[in-house]
Design a protein around this motif. Structure first.
Motif, PDB file in Angstrom:
ATOM      1  N   LEU A  67       1.680   1.598   1.787  1.00  0.00           N
ATOM      2  CA  LEU A  67       0.946   2.851   1.622  1.00  0.00           C
ATOM      3  C   LEU A  67      -0.556   2.602   1.717  1.00  0.00           C
ATOM      4  O   LEU A  67      -1.291   3.404   2.306  1.00  0.00           O
ATOM      5  N   GLN A  68      -1.022   1.513   1.142  1.00  0.00           N
ATOM      6  CA  GLN A  68      -2.443   1.171   1.218  1.00  0.00           C
ATOM      7  C   GLN A  68      -2.882   1.036   2.678  1.00  0.00           C
ATOM      8  O   GLN A  68      -3.937   1.552   3.076  1.00  0.00           O
ATOM      9  N   ARG A  69      -2.060   0.353   3.478  1.00  0.00           N
ATOM     10  CA  ARG A  69      -2.395   0.163   4.890  1.00  0.00           C
ATOM     11  C   ARG A  69      -2.311   1.482   5.662  1.00  0.00           C
ATOM     12  O   ARG A  69      -3.195   1.794   6.467  1.00  0.00           O
TER      13      ARG A  69
ATOM     14  N   ALA B 247      -9.747  -0.691  -2.335  1.00  0.00           N
ATOM     15  CA  ALA B 247     -10.856   0.122  -2.845  1.00  0.00           C
ATOM     16  C   ALA B 247     -10.417   1.029  -3.984  1.00  0.00           C
ATOM     17  O   ALA B 247     -11.227   1.402  -4.836  1.00  0.00           O
ATOM     18  N   PHE B 248      -9.125   1.363  -4.011  1.00  0.00           N
ATOM     19  CA  PHE B 248      -8.626   2.275  -5.043  1.00  0.00           C
ATOM     20  C   PHE B 248      -8.796   1.724  -6.454  1.00  0.00           C
ATOM     21  O   PHE B 248      -8.822   2.486  -7.426  1.00  0.00           O
ATOM     22  N   LYS B 249      -8.954   0.402  -6.581  1.00  0.00           N
ATOM     23  CA  LYS B 249      -9.078  -0.178  -7.916  1.00  0.00           C
ATOM     24  C   LYS B 249     -10.420  -0.868  -8.142  1.00  0.00           C
ATOM     25  O   LYS B 249     -10.606  -1.573  -9.123  1.00  0.00           O
ATOM     26  N   LYS B 250     -11.375  -0.649  -7.246  1.00  0.00           N
ATOM     27  CA  LYS B 250     -12.703  -1.245  -7.370  1.00  0.00           C
ATOM     28  C   LYS B 250     -13.690  -0.179  -7.816  1.00  0.00           C
ATOM     29  O   LYS B 250     -14.236   0.567  -7.002  1.00  0.00           O
ATOM     30  N   GLU B 251     -13.886  -0.093  -9.110  1.00  0.00           N
ATOM     31  CA  GLU B 251     -14.780   0.915  -9.697  1.00  0.00           C
ATOM     32  C   GLU B 251     -14.465   2.314  -9.166  1.00  0.00           C
ATOM     33  O   GLU B 251     -15.350   3.008  -8.646  1.00  0.00           O
TER      34      GLU B 251
END
Length: 204
Positions: free
Chosen positions: A119-121, A85-89
């Motif tokens: 880190l994402q997880r 989600a960090f790179k989706k708009e």
């Protein structure tokens, strides 16, 4: 209901009245409360799979080792999170902030999480945990009981709900009217057992 009453009164319930249905207004109120949960950088990467379909509920019950509450409770919520989600708009997350602030945070966000799957997880798990508690306390304040489940086959659950490849599973939460109450708390630790003042003792 007072916040502290909800905290102290909330218990993990296993048995529910299977004939009780929540209204759409109640479900919306509960899920809107979930949206108030904090997330790092305001990513809001939780994705709540709200399961009403009885056939899907039965499939998830089977994936959860036939735990009755998965099918019997008024509502089943499968907590998932979009790890990308960090790179989706990401501009959406600060659309109401001053433009220069939003641009700076977008740059920081992408730089922090890109190419960092662990880190994402970790961030996804933290966020889902906070959201889960928000849901359970909000439900208690609405007069409902809840239970959180992690006892399930993740592969089967992912298959049933068509979990996207860049999403991760958290826990299931059941919401409804208790048919049977919980036992007394089996062994609550004391504050002195869990509070560390300032720092842990030096290693010997």
């Amino acid at each position: 209901m007072d916040t502290f009453d909800a905290i102290y009164g909330r218990r993990s319930i296993k048995h529910y009245h299977d004939d009780h249905e929540m209204t759409e207004e109640e479900i919306t109120k509960l899920m809107e409360a979930a949206l108030q949960s904090p997330t790092s950088f305001n990513i809001q990467h939780w994705r709540f799979v709200v399961v009403r379909d009885k056939e899907v509920r039965q499939q998830l019950k089977a994936a959860a080792y036939n735990q009755a509450q998965v099918a019997d409770a008024s509502l089943l919520i499968v907590l998932t999170a979009d790890m990308h989600a960090f790179k989706k708009e990401p501009e959406r997350y600060w659309k109401n902030a001053p433009p220069e602030i939003g641009q700076r945070l977008v740059s920081m966000l992408v730089g922090l999480y890109d190419n960092q799957p662990e880190l994402q997880r970790d961030e996804a798990m933290r966020s889902m945990g906070i959201a889960a508690q928000t849901i359970m306390l909000a439900a208690k304040s609405m007069g409902y009981d809840t239970g959180a489940l992690v006892g399930y086959d993740p592969g089967k659950v992912a298959e049933v709900i068509n979990l996207p490849d860049d999403h991760v599973l958290g826990m299931m939460i059941v919401v409804g009217k208790a048919k049977q109450g919980a036992w007394g708390k089996p062994g609550q630790l004391m504050l002195e057992d869990v509070i560390v003042n300032d720092k842990f003792p030096a290693k010997s």
